[in-house]
Design an enzyme around this catalytic site. Sequence first.
Site, PDB file in Angstrom:
ATOM      1  N   HIS A 176       8.920   7.516  -4.013  1.00 40.74           N
ATOM      2  CA  HIS A 176       8.085   6.495  -3.305  1.00 40.74           C
ATOM      3  C   HIS A 176       7.048   7.202  -2.543  1.00 40.74           C
ATOM      4  O   HIS A 176       7.056   8.410  -1.979  1.00 40.74           O
ATOM      5  CB  HIS A 176       9.053   5.699  -2.219  1.00 40.74           C
ATOM      6  CG  HIS A 176       8.190   4.393  -1.866  1.00 40.74           C
ATOM      7  ND1 HIS A 176       8.350   3.358  -2.709  1.00 40.74           N
ATOM      8  CD2 HIS A 176       7.387   4.300  -0.841  1.00 40.74           C
ATOM      9  CE1 HIS A 176       7.759   2.303  -1.904  1.00 40.74           C
ATOM     10  NE2 HIS A 176       7.267   2.830  -1.056  1.00 40.74           N
ATOM     11  N   ASP A 226      11.640  -7.165   3.758  1.00 42.17           N
ATOM     12  CA  ASP A 226      10.398  -6.408   3.389  1.00 42.17           C
ATOM     13  C   ASP A 226       9.282  -7.174   2.734  1.00 42.17           C
ATOM     14  O   ASP A 226       8.130  -7.001   2.975  1.00 42.17           O
ATOM     15  CB  ASP A 226      10.819  -5.117   2.528  1.00 42.17           C
ATOM     16  CG  ASP A 226       9.568  -4.025   2.399  1.00 42.17           C
ATOM     17  OD1 ASP A 226       9.217  -3.838   3.645  1.00 42.17           O
ATOM     18  OD2 ASP A 226       9.230  -3.718   1.373  1.00 42.17           O
ATOM     19  N   ARG A 261       2.384  -7.321   7.539  1.00 40.40           N
ATOM     20  CA  ARG A 261       1.768  -5.904   8.197  1.00 40.40           C
ATOM     21  C   ARG A 261       0.435  -5.908   7.719  1.00 40.40           C
ATOM     22  O   ARG A 261      -0.546  -5.368   8.330  1.00 40.40           O
ATOM     23  CB  ARG A 261       2.561  -4.964   7.849  1.00 40.40           C
ATOM     24  CG  ARG A 261       3.911  -5.141   8.944  1.00 40.40           C
ATOM     25  CD  ARG A 261       5.017  -4.005   8.319  1.00 40.40           C
ATOM     26  NE  ARG A 261       4.408  -2.617   8.378  1.00 40.40           N
ATOM     27  CZ  ARG A 261       4.853  -1.546   7.442  1.00 40.40           C
ATOM     28  NH1 ARG A 261       5.654  -2.229   6.417  1.00 40.40           N
ATOM     29  NH2 ARG A 261       4.228  -0.748   7.452  1.00 40.40           N
ATOM     30  N   SER A 276      10.775  -0.143   6.153  1.00 44.21           N
ATOM     31  CA  SER A 276      10.146  -0.748   4.879  1.00 44.21           C
ATOM     32  C   SER A 276      10.632  -0.005   3.635  1.00 44.21           C
ATOM     33  O   SER A 276      11.085  -0.415   2.719  1.00 44.21           O
ATOM     34  CB  SER A 276       8.789  -0.935   4.857  1.00 44.21           C
ATOM     35  OG  SER A 276       8.007  -1.227   3.762  1.00 44.21           O
ATOM     36  N   LYS A 324      13.958  -0.444   0.929  1.00 47.16           N
ATOM     37  CA  LYS A 324      13.775  -0.871  -0.654  1.00 47.16           C
ATOM     38  C   LYS A 324      14.574  -0.048  -1.282  1.00 47.16           C
ATOM     39  O   LYS A 324      15.121  -0.175  -2.536  1.00 47.16           O
ATOM     40  CB  LYS A 324      12.210  -0.632  -0.773  1.00 47.16           C
ATOM     41  CG  LYS A 324      11.490  -1.958  -0.577  1.00 47.16           C
ATOM     42  CD  LYS A 324       9.944  -1.816  -1.215  1.00 47.16           C
ATOM     43  CE  LYS A 324       9.064  -0.939  -0.758  1.00 47.16           C
ATOM     44  NZ  LYS A 324       8.516  -1.069   0.575  1.00 47.16           N
TER      45      LYS A 324
END
Length: 446
Positions: A88, A167, A174, A189, A193
């Site tokens: 990520h 999220d 956001r 966040s 996930k």
Amino acid sequence: MTQAATYNPVEIIRKKRDGNVLSDDEIRFFISAYASGKLPDYQAAALLMAVYFSGMSEGELLALTDAMLRSGEVISLSDVPGLKIDKHSTGGIGDKISLHLAPAVAACGVRVPMISGRGLGHTGGTLDKLESIPGFSTRLSISDFRTVLRRTGLSLIGQTDTLVPADKALYALRDVTATVESIPLIAASIMSKKLAEGIDGLVLDVKVGSGAFMKTRDDAYQLASTLVAIGRRAGKQVTAFLTNMDQPLGRYVGNAAEVLETLQVLNGQGPDDLIELTRVLGGEMLRLGGVVATDKDGEARILESLRSGEALQRLQRCAAMQGAMIDLRDPNEPWLKSCLHQYPVYITAPEAGYVSAIDAEAIGWAGVALGAGRERKEDTIDPAAYIYLDRKVGELVEAGEPLCHFACAPDWPEGRRERAHALLQGAYKISMTPPAEKPLILDVLR
Ligand code: URA
């Protein structure tokens, strides 16, 4: 059965606004109520802004991550053989790495279950890029996600109403309330996930620089350590790389355009920075996945999977199962020639010299102004809008030669087109001497 405690959301917002520490129950109540549609956007936006200014203690951050994770289902992939490793990024410009990295890693024998996000603030999102491929669906049921993962070695999806819905909702809010650049909000966040997807290990690409949410190395280091600590606490293997985001990755910014650039990489070509980052992140994913002894061995395998076309085959198999209506392997596929807007506008150099810096954030906001990102939650993305960097940092340019060019829809509002033009014009710095070279990989936390 014990009844969950209820609170006055205004009191929770006020408490955080005034710099106090929220209890686990208050955080759980607020997140669960918002994720299930019982609290309005304006109260959630107010709490996000309070967190942005007041920060969170370690305990609050863990409670927030847990509440977001448990707002939906937590997938177990224990019945899928082998270690499952994901990657990520904390968000950058032109960062299309996931699109070719996931199939490259899968082609080397490590399964990649990936839950990604959409564009956030000035940065692009993997889901928006994937959805520019005609028919590609990132909204799979959990059972379809497993099937695609089992059959192809990877699956690329987004948050849903059953998978980290908190999220999904907070991310979109956001994006349009200037509350992205907060270490606790980013950490919760990402990790909610990642902990929902049933992985064994995670490689994090923590971006630093003008195009990143963390502008300084110290802040990026703090974010990386926070992410690693949450992952390890949950029993996962985690490695974080700090990587340079002082200019966009690759040459293209925009959704379909970035798919085109990813296909270059999957055809054994593509810009050096994309290849280097893919090699390094992929090498580490293969090491964590236990299929190689060292990251260097892993890097060689990743390069081979790109060169041989194996990674491209994997992406096509996954894309076809997720609904894609085109063959990404076919160089004569008509979509490849028609997926970008025509009639580009050029930004030219006012003087000759070396490109000494590019304000990557300005490039990102220019992309948003052209429709490649969202200014309001309900905005739809224009996949065909793009920016191409004709020059990158360190390259020579003559006066009047192009620095970059962009294209948007013919009927795109003049004000937004002009805003993009001005942002791009101001994004480049030119000097008479070449700038000092900066490495792409700045640090690693293992
Ligand atoms: N990626 C995420 O998933 N969330 C963030 O907040 C930033 C990057």
